[in-house]
Motif scaffolding. Structure first.
Motif, PDB file in Angstrom:
ATOM      1  N   PRO A  38       0.835  -1.200   0.000  1.00 34.97           N
ATOM      2  CA  PRO A  38       0.000   0.000   0.000  1.00 34.97           C
ATOM      3  C   PRO A  38       0.875   1.257   0.000  1.00 34.97           C
ATOM      4  CG  PRO A  38      -0.544  -1.451   1.855  1.00 34.97           C
ATOM      5  CD  PRO A  38       0.690  -1.985   1.206  1.00 34.97           C
ATOM      6  N   ALA A  39       0.289   2.370  -0.361  1.00 33.49           N
ATOM      7  CA  ALA A  39       0.997   3.656  -0.345  1.00 33.49           C
ATOM      8  C   ALA A  39       1.083   4.175   1.087  1.00 33.49           C
ATOM      9  CB  ALA A  39       0.262   4.656  -1.231  1.00 33.49           C
ATOM     10  N   ASN A  40       1.949   5.143   1.291  1.00 28.88           N
ATOM     11  CA  ASN A  40       2.076   5.859   2.565  1.00 28.88           C
ATOM     12  C   ASN A  40       2.374   4.947   3.747  1.00 28.88           C
ATOM     13  OD1 ASN A  40       1.465   8.289   1.196  1.00 28.88           O
ATOM     14  ND2 ASN A  40      -0.716   7.800   1.357  1.00 28.88           N
ATOM     15  N   LEU A  41       3.445   4.188   3.612  1.00 28.81           N
ATOM     16  CA  LEU A  41       3.855   3.286   4.684  1.00 28.81           C
ATOM     17  C   LEU A  41       4.836   3.974   5.636  1.00 28.81           C
ATOM     18  CD1 LEU A  41       4.432   0.074   2.562  1.00 28.81           C
ATOM     19  CD2 LEU A  41       2.534   0.522   4.128  1.00 28.81           C
ATOM     20  N   ASP A  42       4.856   3.516   6.875  1.00 32.00           N
ATOM     21  CA  ASP A  42       5.809   3.987   7.868  1.00 32.00           C
ATOM     22  C   ASP A  42       6.963   2.990   7.940  1.00 32.00           C
ATOM     23  OD1 ASP A  42       4.347   6.276   8.773  1.00 32.00           O
ATOM     24  OD2 ASP A  42       3.019   4.939   9.901  1.00 32.00           O
ATOM     25  N   PRO A  43       8.194   3.400   7.562  1.00 34.13           N
ATOM     26  CA  PRO A  43       9.339   2.485   7.629  1.00 34.13           C
ATOM     27  C   PRO A  43       9.636   2.083   9.065  1.00 34.13           C
ATOM     28  CG  PRO A  43       9.893   4.503   6.430  1.00 34.13           C
ATOM     29  CD  PRO A  43       8.560   4.716   7.066  1.00 34.13           C
TER      30      PRO A  43
END
Length: 174
Positions: free
Chosen positions: A157-162
């Motif tokens: 998915p888009a906008n992931l938190d590393p």
């Protein structure tokens, strides 16, 4: 001149890769989340994006899992997603014999573990990612991280938190 495909392809592929990214390039296998973990719980999905690292091992997966545990992650309520979409998965070339796959030329796969030779069988050789994703789930469990949802091979998915990453040695060393 007709030649054996695999050995000649390795030379051309390596030359093209070095020309495009350079000898200092490093593969980065990234683990991210659809939300930030709170008090050890990730109320969302845990996502691993395969980088195509040809040197990725079970030990590296264990190391990633231990990084997540050391950062406080204990439980994931969502799914475990593995994204191996970096490469097209196309493995046939004009003129190849049908039986080249999967015995002589394996899958083009962005999430290989232990050179994809830890198992055998035509279904594994045709698409090793689901079984490699099982190794990732097992590494998380061994590190003390429980994932409630299913394992899915899909697009991140888009906008992931590393959350954590494994970086390979430089391409010149590989």
């Amino acid at each position: 001149t007709a030649t054996a495909p695999a050995s000649n392809e390795k030379i051309l592929t390596t030359g093209a890769l070095l020309a495009q990214v350079g000898a200092s390039y490093r593969y980065v296998t990234q683990v991210s989340a659809t939300a930030q973990p709170v008090a050890g719980n990730l109320d969302g999905d845990l996502v691993l994006v395969g980088s195509g690292d040809p040197t990725l091992t079970r030990g590296n997966l264990a190391g990633l899992a231990h990084k997540l545990y050391a950062a406080g992650l204990r439980r994931v309520t969502g799914q475990l997603i593995v994204d191996d979409s970096r490469y097209s998965h196309g493995t046939r070339a004009p003129g190849w014999k049908h039986d080249f796959l999967p015995d002589e030329s394996g899958a083009v796969d962005a999430f290989s573990v232990n050179n994809d030779n830890w198992r055998s069988g035509s279904s594994f050789l045709a698409d090793p990612t689901p079984d490699n994703a099982g190794l990732w789930r097992a590494a998380l469990k061994a590190a003390g991280i429980r994932v409630a949802g299913a394992t899915e091979v899909g697009i991140a998915p888009a906008n992931l938190d590393p959350l954590a990453a494994h970086t390979s040695r430089p391409l010149s060393v590989i």
